[in-house]
Design a protein around this motif. Structure first.
Motif, short mmCIF file in Angstrom:
data_model
loop_
_atom_site.label_atom_id
_atom_site.label_comp_id
_atom_site.label_asym_id
_atom_site.label_seq_id
_atom_site.Cartn_x
_atom_site.Cartn_y
_atom_site.Cartn_z
N PRO A 39 19.77 -30.14 -33.38
CA PRO A 39 21.14 -29.97 -33.86
C PRO A 39 22.03 -31.17 -33.55
O PRO A 39 23.05 -31.38 -34.22
N HIS A 40 21.66 -31.96 -32.56
CA HIS A 40 22.41 -33.18 -32.27
C HIS A 40 22.41 -34.09 -33.51
O HIS A 40 23.45 -34.56 -33.95
N CYS A 49 22.81 -38.19 -19.64
CA CYS A 49 23.78 -37.14 -19.96
C CYS A 49 25.10 -37.38 -19.24
O CYS A 49 26.17 -37.24 -19.82
N VAL A 67 14.52 -28.92 -28.08
CA VAL A 67 15.04 -28.24 -29.27
C VAL A 67 16.49 -28.63 -29.53
O VAL A 67 16.92 -28.77 -30.68
N THR A 68 17.27 -28.85 -28.48
CA THR A 68 18.69 -29.18 -28.67
C THR A 68 18.89 -30.58 -29.25
O THR A 68 20.00 -30.88 -29.71
N ASP A 69 17.87 -31.41 -29.25
CA ASP A 69 18.01 -32.71 -29.90
C ASP A 69 18.15 -32.56 -31.42
O ASP A 69 18.81 -33.38 -32.07
N ALA A 117 13.53 -26.16 -24.29
CA ALA A 117 14.92 -25.92 -24.70
C ALA A 117 15.67 -27.23 -24.86
O ALA A 117 16.44 -27.42 -25.81
N SER A 118 15.45 -28.15 -23.94
CA SER A 118 16.11 -29.44 -24.00
C SER A 118 15.66 -30.22 -25.24
O SER A 118 16.47 -30.88 -25.90
N ILE A 152 24.96 -30.03 -18.65
CA ILE A 152 23.55 -30.27 -18.97
C ILE A 152 22.90 -31.16 -17.92
O ILE A 152 21.77 -30.92 -17.48
N SER A 182 24.19 -32.42 -36.63
CA SER A 182 25.66 -32.49 -36.64
C SER A 182 26.13 -33.84 -37.16
O SER A 182 27.10 -33.91 -37.93
#
Length: 162
Positions: free
Chosen positions: A102-103, A21, A98-100, A95-96, A72, A106
Motif C-alpha cells: 500500500p505504500h 523508519c 505486506v505494508t510495503d 506484516a511488515s 513502526i 498510495s
C-alpha cells in the motif's frame, strides 16, 4: 526474538529497518514538515497554489505520518528484542512486508497516470520514498525464503534427561 535469526537479518531488523523508519519517516518530518509536503510537485499533489510552504493540514498529516513511523520503528525493535516465538517474529516480518504494497499504491494513486508518466522529473526524495521500500521488501522476502540461512531453534529450558 532476533537471536533466532541468522546474523544478517538480525542486524537488519534490529538496526537498519528501525533506523530507516525513525530517521527517514519520523525524525525528518518533525524537523521539517516541508520535506514531506514537497515530495510531489504542487500540481501533482493537488495543491492549487505555487506557494511552497505546507498548509496547516499538510503539516498535521506529515506529523501524524511521523508518529506512525516512530511507532513502526519502536514495534520493530520491541518485537525483535522481546518476542520469544519464531511464529511471532516471522509473522511480524510478513506484516511488515505486506505494508510495503500500500505504500507504493498510495503514491500511484496520488500521482495518477500523468504523474507516473513524468517519472523523469521526480526529485531524489520521491525516488527514496519509492525505492527504499523495494530494498526492504526484497530483504524481508529473502529472510522469509531462507536466503540468509535458517532460523535457529531456541533450546527449551526444562529438565534434562540422563
Amino acid at each position: 526474538m532476533a537471536s533466532i535469526m541468522p546474523p544478517i537479518p538480525r542486524f537488519f531488523f534490529l538496526y537498519i529497518e528501525p533506523s530507516l523508519c525513525f530517521f527517514g519517516g519520523a525524525f525528518q518530518p518533525v524537523l521539517n514538515p516541508h520535506s514531506i509536503t514537497t515530495l510531489l510537485p504542487a500540481p501533482l499533489a493537488g495543491r492549487h497554489t505555487t506557494d511552497p510552504n505546507p498548509t496547516p493540514l499538510e503539516t498535521m498529516l506529515a506529523l501524524q505520518s511521523a508518529t506512525l513511523m516512530f511507532m513502526i520503528a519502536m514495534v520493530t525493535v520491541i518485537v525483535m528484542v522481546f518476542a520469544k516465538d519464531r511464529a511471532v517474529v516471522r509473522g511480524y516480518v510478513v506484516a511488515s512486508a505486506v505494508t510495503d504494497l500500500p505504500h507504493w499504491a498510495s503514491f500511484a494513486y496520488v500521482l495518477g497516470w500523468e504523474g507516473l508518466r513524468q517519472w523523469r522529473t521526480w526529485e531524489a526524495p520521491l525516488w527514496m520514498q519509492l525505492l527504499v521500500p523495494v530494498f526492504t521488501l526484497m530483504f524481508k522476502l529473502g529472510y522469509l525464503s531462507g536466503a540468509f540461512g535458517e532460523d535457529r531453534v531456541p533450546e527449551k529450558k526444562g529438565r534434562k534427561e540422563l
